[in-house]
Design a protein around this motif. Structure first.
Motif, PDB file in Angstrom:
ATOM      1  N   UNK A  69      20.407  25.472  58.406  1.00 11.95           N
ATOM      2  CA  UNK A  69      20.653  24.119  59.042  1.00 11.95           C
ATOM      3  C   UNK A  69      21.836  24.197  59.897  1.00 11.95           C
ATOM      4  N   UNK A  70      23.253  24.797  59.556  1.00 15.68           N
ATOM      5  CA  UNK A  70      24.115  25.041  60.630  1.00 15.68           C
ATOM      6  C   UNK A  70      23.695  25.863  61.679  1.00 15.68           C
ATOM      7  N   UNK A  71      22.683  26.923  61.348  1.00 16.21           N
ATOM      8  CA  UNK A  71      22.316  27.726  62.419  1.00 16.21           C
ATOM      9  C   UNK A  71      21.345  27.306  63.506  1.00 16.21           C
ATOM     10  N   UNK A  72      21.007  25.875  63.136  1.00 17.79           N
ATOM     11  CA  UNK A  72      20.099  25.071  64.086  1.00 17.79           C
ATOM     12  C   UNK A  72      18.634  25.390  63.934  1.00 17.79           C
ATOM     13  N   UNK A  73      18.335  26.178  62.774  1.00 17.94           N
ATOM     14  CA  UNK A  73      16.808  26.741  62.727  1.00 17.94           C
ATOM     15  C   UNK A  73      15.888  25.584  62.090  1.00 17.94           C
ATOM     16  N   UNK A 119      21.759  27.690  43.679  1.00 22.72           N
ATOM     17  CA  UNK A 119      22.772  27.607  44.523  1.00 22.72           C
ATOM     18  C   UNK A 119      22.342  28.533  45.716  1.00 22.72           C
ATOM     19  N   UNK A 120      21.771  29.555  45.445  1.00 22.04           N
ATOM     20  CA  UNK A 120      21.491  30.475  46.425  1.00 22.04           C
ATOM     21  C   UNK A 120      20.573  29.584  47.391  1.00 22.04           C
ATOM     22  N   UNK A 121      19.330  29.173  46.978  1.00 18.42           N
ATOM     23  CA  UNK A 121      18.370  28.438  47.702  1.00 18.42           C
ATOM     24  C   UNK A 121      19.110  27.239  48.414  1.00 18.42           C
ATOM     25  N   UNK A 122      20.001  26.383  47.884  1.00 14.31           N
ATOM     26  CA  UNK A 122      20.826  25.368  48.733  1.00 14.31           C
ATOM     27  C   UNK A 122      21.755  26.150  49.764  1.00 14.31           C
ATOM     28  N   UNK A 123      22.499  26.841  49.314  1.00 14.74           N
ATOM     29  CA  UNK A 123      23.314  27.758  50.266  1.00 14.74           C
ATOM     30  C   UNK A 123      22.427  27.964  51.606  1.00 14.74           C
ATOM     31  N   UNK A 124      21.310  28.552  51.488  1.00 16.33           N
ATOM     32  CA  UNK A 124      20.684  29.260  52.410  1.00 16.33           C
ATOM     33  C   UNK A 124      20.224  28.100  53.214  1.00 16.33           C
ATOM     34  N   UNK A 141      17.511  37.058  50.309  1.00 17.40           N
ATOM     35  CA  UNK A 141      17.402  35.414  50.193  1.00 17.40           C
ATOM     36  C   UNK A 141      16.936  34.641  51.388  1.00 17.40           C
ATOM     37  N   UNK A 142      17.443  35.021  52.645  1.00 11.08           N
ATOM     38  CA  UNK A 142      17.065  34.344  53.911  1.00 11.08           C
ATOM     39  C   UNK A 142      15.859  34.536  54.020  1.00 11.08           C
ATOM     40  N   UNK A 143      15.191  35.805  54.052  1.00  8.60           N
ATOM     41  CA  UNK A 143      13.973  36.239  54.245  1.00  8.60           C
ATOM     42  C   UNK A 143      12.847  35.684  53.361  1.00  8.60           C
ATOM     43  N   UNK A 144      13.357  35.362  52.292  1.00  6.61           N
ATOM     44  CA  UNK A 144      12.600  34.708  51.064  1.00  6.61           C
ATOM     45  C   UNK A 144      12.024  32.992  51.477  1.00  6.61           C
ATOM     46  N   UNK A 147      14.581  21.965  44.140  1.00  8.56           N
ATOM     47  CA  UNK A 147      15.438  23.037  44.529  1.00  8.56           C
ATOM     48  C   UNK A 147      15.122  24.155  43.328  1.00  8.56           C
ATOM     49  N   UNK A 148      15.216  23.909  42.164  1.00  5.80           N
ATOM     50  CA  UNK A 148      15.278  24.943  40.996  1.00  5.80           C
ATOM     51  C   UNK A 148      13.771  25.291  40.934  1.00  5.80           C
ATOM     52  N   UNK A 149      12.754  24.600  41.172  1.00  2.60           N
ATOM     53  CA  UNK A 149      11.257  25.272  41.534  1.00  2.60           C
ATOM     54  C   UNK A 149      11.469  26.229  42.350  1.00  2.60           C
TER      55      UNK A 149
END
Lengths: 244, 244
Positions: A216-220, A206-211, A163-166, A194-196
DNA sequence: CGGTTCATTGATTCGCGTCAATGCAGGTGG
DNA sequence: CCACCTGCATTGACGCGAATCAATGAACCG
């Protein structure tokens, strides 16, 4: 503006214009390879049509009557499974080409994501024109080649990336794409929901949102609003996207 | 036979032949659209090459010197991530085309799955020939269109289908493909390993294997040996493949 | 202000991946 | 001919990443 959907629910263009003299995307589209005289011929069979957001452009399996170039806005190409699962195949931007020239039926469905203006050619007439304008066919082969490469990259993403990589790959592609069009590479526009994004990356909302929030939290990245992303650590995102 | 790998490890063709009079796949390949005279010209720049199983044909990013048609055997196209994860983009059979004509670098890697014979054209010379033989370019556009459609179908599979659905889809595609070539639709040949199937379907070897035995226990398929599958309940497999 | 739509966040589940052992066929050499 | 390898496939036990289910927020709009 005009009608968006007829009484029977049959989608029709919102509006129809006509010319292409001040076409904003001419050098990016199929016309770029033509001289003035040839362009005039091509113009003869073209129509500019406008669609409202969410308007369907065509459906998988239906007869491919037209072939078009996006002039303005973004278009979503997708396929559905009978139970409603959806896979988005791509988001088309100005200059992008819709509809394979030689296939009489559409292999996927398409709808307008935003307001969309397109330059439309009747498929059969365009095809006949190939005989006189081989440069046109050459250009289409070039475009098809790019599409195949992009599709292969997407297969790698869908089949093998996390998911992160995507999501990192997605953001970088959008950013590079914007830069290639002379727009800023960093606040990236997300004209889609987001659904798109989920349906494009083979993930859930949900996974998109979480990622997103994880990045964001990681400052990226920064998320000034729902439809914009600032790439704060492009290089790290690139490392993530490549799978490291 | 000939050399398979040179002293320095550089892959070279196993053997090189020359003619195409009794070419088994002519009507399925790019040559089908040419008349005798044109075919003679095309033959002038073509070479038949043979590769041993597992021999690399080319690597992603390298210069695309040739464009080829598979005559015999199967070829695997794939992409790799730096950590070794692999996504197979497709298995090519006799008649299939390798290498987009207009792109100077390969977008993916390729290797021979079985012994492979291919009809090879120097890319640049083929491209020059387009000017005189527009039918050739037209045919390539047709092929590219088919590839795009197949890639879109595969994106749906990779992004949205379950393991069962993926394997059922895979078996059916192979079966239809065989039938379209005049071979029996039912004992389907699997010239590739389980790991190749997994890398094509975005799964692991284990999941592929478990799903095979699951289908077998359910009476949907028979597995006479490792490289053959009998489709016992084609319709049920079709339902599964479509996601029901 | 309530209603609608979309995004975020949390709790839990589950399908598939990972790790590990076993099986099985083909090939080689003693 | 058999012992032993080697490469693949199968099977089982377990864990994890993403999906699912559910609640809450936030923006927009009539």
């Amino acid at each position: 503006m005009g009608i968006v959907t007829s009484a029977m629910g049959v989608p029709v263009p919102m509006a129809i214009e006509s010319h292409c003299d001040e076409c904003a995307i001419r050098e990016a589209s199929i016309c770029e390879v033509l001289d003035a005289a040839q362009l005039a011929r091509l113009r003869g069979i073209s129509t500019v049509v406008t669609y409202a957001p969410n308007a369907p452009l065509f459906e998988e399996g239906s007869e491919a009557q037209h072939v078009s170039n996006v002039i303005e806005g973004t278009v979503t190409l997708y396929k559905l499974l009978p139970d409603g699962r959806r896979q988005i195949l791509g988001f088309l931007y100005p200059g992008d080409f819709v509809g394979l020239a030689l296939d009489p039926t559409y292999g996927c469905s398409a709808e307008a994501t935003t307001v969309v203006r397109m330059c439309r050619f009747p498929r059969e007439r365009l095809e006949k024109m190939f005989k006189d304008l081989p440069a046109l066919e050459h250009r289409l082969l070039e475009i098809a080649g790019n599409e195949i490469k992009a599709a292969q990259e997407q297969m790698l993403l869908l089949g093998r990336k996390t998911a992160r990589e995507r999501l990192a790959s997605f953001l970088l592609v959008l950013s590079r794409r914007a830069a290639a069009r002379g727009r800023p590479a960093s606040p990236v526009d997300l004209p889609m929901r987001r659904s798109d994004i989920g349906d494009y990356l083979g993930l859930t909302i949900e996974t998109v949102s979480r990622t997103f929030t994880q990045f964001k939290k990681a400052g990226l990245i920064g998320l000034p609003n729902q439809s914009q992303v600032t790439l704060l650590q492009r290089e790290i995102l690139e490392t993530i996207a490549e799978g490291n």
